[in-house]
Design a protein around this motif. Structure first.
Motif, PDB file in Angstrom:
ATOM      1  N   LEU A  55       2.574   2.435   7.335  1.00 37.65           N
ATOM      2  CA  LEU A  55       2.548   1.516   6.195  1.00 37.65           C
ATOM      3  C   LEU A  55       3.682   0.502   6.285  1.00 37.65           C
ATOM      4  O   LEU A  55       3.495  -0.675   5.964  1.00 37.65           O
ATOM      5  CB  LEU A  55       2.621   2.290   4.883  1.00 37.65           C
ATOM      6  CG  LEU A  55       1.403   3.140   4.538  1.00 37.65           C
ATOM      7  CD1 LEU A  55       1.683   3.979   3.294  1.00 37.65           C
ATOM      8  CD2 LEU A  55       0.169   2.288   4.353  1.00 37.65           C
ATOM      9  N   ALA A  83       0.845  -1.195   0.000  1.00 41.08           N
ATOM     10  CA  ALA A  83       0.000   0.000   0.000  1.00 41.08           C
ATOM     11  C   ALA A  83       0.879   1.243   0.000  1.00 41.08           C
ATOM     12  O   ALA A  83       1.984   1.242   0.540  1.00 41.08           O
ATOM     13  CB  ALA A  83      -0.899  -0.014   1.213  1.00 41.08           C
ATOM     14  N   ASP A  84       0.390   2.311  -0.613  1.00 41.53           N
ATOM     15  CA  ASP A  84       1.194   3.526  -0.672  1.00 41.53           C
ATOM     16  C   ASP A  84       0.530   4.716   0.004  1.00 41.53           C
ATOM     17  O   ASP A  84       1.038   5.824  -0.058  1.00 41.53           O
ATOM     18  CB  ASP A  84       1.561   3.871  -2.110  1.00 41.53           C
ATOM     19  CG  ASP A  84       0.345   4.154  -2.981  1.00 41.53           C
ATOM     20  OD1 ASP A  84      -0.792   3.981  -2.505  1.00 41.53           O
ATOM     21  OD2 ASP A  84       0.537   4.537  -4.145  1.00 41.53           O
ATOM     22  N   VAL A 144      -6.359   1.789   5.097  1.00 42.43           N
ATOM     23  CA  VAL A 144      -5.407   1.454   4.042  1.00 42.43           C
ATOM     24  C   VAL A 144      -6.128   0.554   3.039  1.00 42.43           C
ATOM     25  O   VAL A 144      -6.642  -0.510   3.426  1.00 42.43           O
ATOM     26  CB  VAL A 144      -4.163   0.732   4.610  1.00 42.43           C
ATOM     27  CG1 VAL A 144      -3.188   0.373   3.496  1.00 42.43           C
ATOM     28  CG2 VAL A 144      -3.480   1.578   5.674  1.00 42.43           C
ATOM     29  N   ASP A 145      -6.189   0.971   1.808  1.00 41.72           N
ATOM     30  CA  ASP A 145      -6.842   0.189   0.750  1.00 41.72           C
ATOM     31  C   ASP A 145      -8.253  -0.250   1.139  1.00 41.72           C
ATOM     32  O   ASP A 145      -8.657  -1.380   0.891  1.00 41.72           O
ATOM     33  CB  ASP A 145      -5.998  -1.030   0.372  1.00 41.72           C
ATOM     34  CG  ASP A 145      -4.708  -0.654  -0.335  1.00 41.72           C
ATOM     35  OD1 ASP A 145      -4.629   0.457  -0.890  1.00 41.72           O
ATOM     36  OD2 ASP A 145      -3.771  -1.477  -0.326  1.00 41.72           O
TER      37      ASP A 145
END
Length: 90
Positions: A70, A3-4, A28-29
């Motif tokens: 992250l 994930a970014d 996240v996502d």
């Protein structure tokens, strides 16, 4: 693929003085995760030990903390609460 991006839910930020962490929920996502950033991370970023201003420090460095989150998530996504340590700073 890692994930970014992490979106921090600002309404969930909690200073846990007893554990010396600031806890928060991050998305996240599309999935939500519980995180705790150690006071040592805040001290490393600011140069000062958090006293009564850990949440203020957290807010000042939230972008860097999200990036470190992250890294911590990629390292261990199976934990109930993902702890962000100095080792997660890039």
């Amino acid at each position: 693929m890692a994930a970014d991006r992490m979106d921090i839910d600002l309404s969930t930020i909690l200073d846990n003085v007893d554990e010396e962490v600031v806890e928060f929920t991050g998305e996240v996502d599309g999935d939500e995760y519980e995180f705790a950033v150690q006071y040592a991370v805040l001290e490393a970023l600011s140069g000062d030990k958090p006293d009564d201003d850990a949440v203020d420090m957290f807010n000042r460095f939230s972008d860097t903390i999200a990036e470190a989150g992250l890294v911590a998530l990629a390292r261990n996504s199976d934990q109930g609460q993902i702890v962000i340590s100095e080792n997660d700073l890039e």
